[in-house]
Design a protein around this motif. Sequence first.
Motif, mmCIF file in Angstrom:
data_model
loop_
_atom_site.group_PDB
_atom_site.id
_atom_site.type_symbol
_atom_site.label_atom_id
_atom_site.label_comp_id
_atom_site.label_asym_id
_atom_site.label_seq_id
_atom_site.Cartn_x
_atom_site.Cartn_y
_atom_site.Cartn_z
ATOM 1 N N THR A 68 48.474 21.953 19.601
ATOM 2 C CA THR A 68 49.414 22.617 18.705
ATOM 3 C C THR A 68 48.740 23.904 18.247
ATOM 4 O O THR A 68 47.530 24.070 18.397
ATOM 5 N N GLY A 69 49.489 24.840 17.692
ATOM 6 C CA GLY A 69 48.901 26.072 17.158
ATOM 7 C C GLY A 69 48.200 26.904 18.209
ATOM 8 O O GLY A 69 48.415 26.762 19.403
ATOM 9 N N CYS A 70 47.332 27.804 17.750
ATOM 10 C CA CYS A 70 46.497 28.633 18.618
ATOM 11 C C CYS A 70 45.208 27.873 18.879
ATOM 12 O O CYS A 70 44.456 27.590 17.948
ATOM 13 N N PHE A 71 44.914 27.535 20.125
ATOM 14 C CA PHE A 71 43.763 26.689 20.404
ATOM 15 C C PHE A 71 42.444 27.368 20.021
ATOM 16 O O PHE A 71 41.594 26.746 19.398
ATOM 17 N N ILE A 72 42.256 28.644 20.373
ATOM 18 C CA ILE A 72 40.980 29.319 20.082
ATOM 19 C C ILE A 72 41.232 30.689 19.461
ATOM 20 O O ILE A 72 41.973 31.507 20.000
ATOM 21 N N TYR A 73 40.566 30.925 18.332
ATOM 22 C CA TYR A 73 40.655 32.202 17.627
ATOM 23 C C TYR A 73 39.239 32.744 17.425
ATOM 24 O O TYR A 73 38.525 32.334 16.518
ATOM 25 N N PRO A 74 38.769 33.660 18.301
ATOM 26 C CA PRO A 74 37.443 34.244 18.150
ATOM 27 C C PRO A 74 37.494 35.543 17.347
ATOM 28 O O PRO A 74 38.458 36.303 17.454
ATOM 29 N N ARG A 75 36.435 35.787 16.577
ATOM 30 C CA ARG A 75 36.377 37.044 15.832
ATOM 31 C C ARG A 75 34.931 37.426 15.565
ATOM 32 O O ARG A 75 34.079 36.588 15.348
ATOM 33 N N GLY A 76 34.672 38.723 15.586
ATOM 34 C CA GLY A 76 33.363 39.241 15.195
ATOM 35 C C GLY A 76 32.435 39.575 16.341
ATOM 36 O O GLY A 76 32.488 39.002 17.419
ATOM 37 N N LYS A 77 31.576 40.552 16.088
ATOM 38 C CA LYS A 77 30.659 41.093 17.085
ATOM 39 C C LYS A 77 29.793 40.003 17.703
ATOM 40 O O LYS A 77 29.188 39.198 17.004
ATOM 41 N N GLY A 78 29.754 40.028 19.035
ATOM 42 C CA GLY A 78 28.911 39.087 19.762
ATOM 43 C C GLY A 78 29.488 37.699 19.908
ATOM 44 O O GLY A 78 28.879 36.827 20.519
#
Length: 190
Positions: free
Chosen positions: A78-88
């Motif tokens: 359900t929802g967004c499976f992966i949410y990446p954020r930020g340098k590196g």
Amino acid sequence: ANRNRTLDLNGHDVEYTGAGVIICNANGGEFSIVDSTAEEGTQGGTFRVSGSRPGSAQVFEVFNGATLNINNINVESTGCFIYPRGKGTTVNITNCDITSSGVYCVSTNASAATDAYYGVNINISGSSLKTNANDYDNCAVMFNVEGSLNIENSTITGDRQAVLVRAGTANIVNSEITVTGNWLESLEAG
């Protein structure tokens, strides 16, 4: 997950029934969900997310230079499976079949008035990602920050958009990108 962790499905299924976010924030550390029993070119067990969440709410949030590896598994989310954020911060999806009933399978977010969300690296190889939100207003891979998106030998499917790149560098090689058109048909039907 604030340090290195590996979850090996070992041919089994795992179901996450919670609605909370699983946070991977180990600076330089890695969190992995794999199936070591999967033969080459096949997926093993299934990581199933059944907890209720709004369509764009994330299951995994990866930041602070952490790496999330998803290898040789099926994902039903359900929802967004992966949410990446930020340098590196890096996401590696290899030999997986990911289906989300939310708006995204993988999505970045440039809506914040800061560059703290920028510098993400997403690598998708030999995988299938598909969104199927009920209202058809979805996009399997959303990339809208400075960084890199690499898709190779994969199939990406969405109803409104399949892959949307608004910033950074994208390399898509030997892959099939499909937009079903169901969103437009639904809109025209009122």
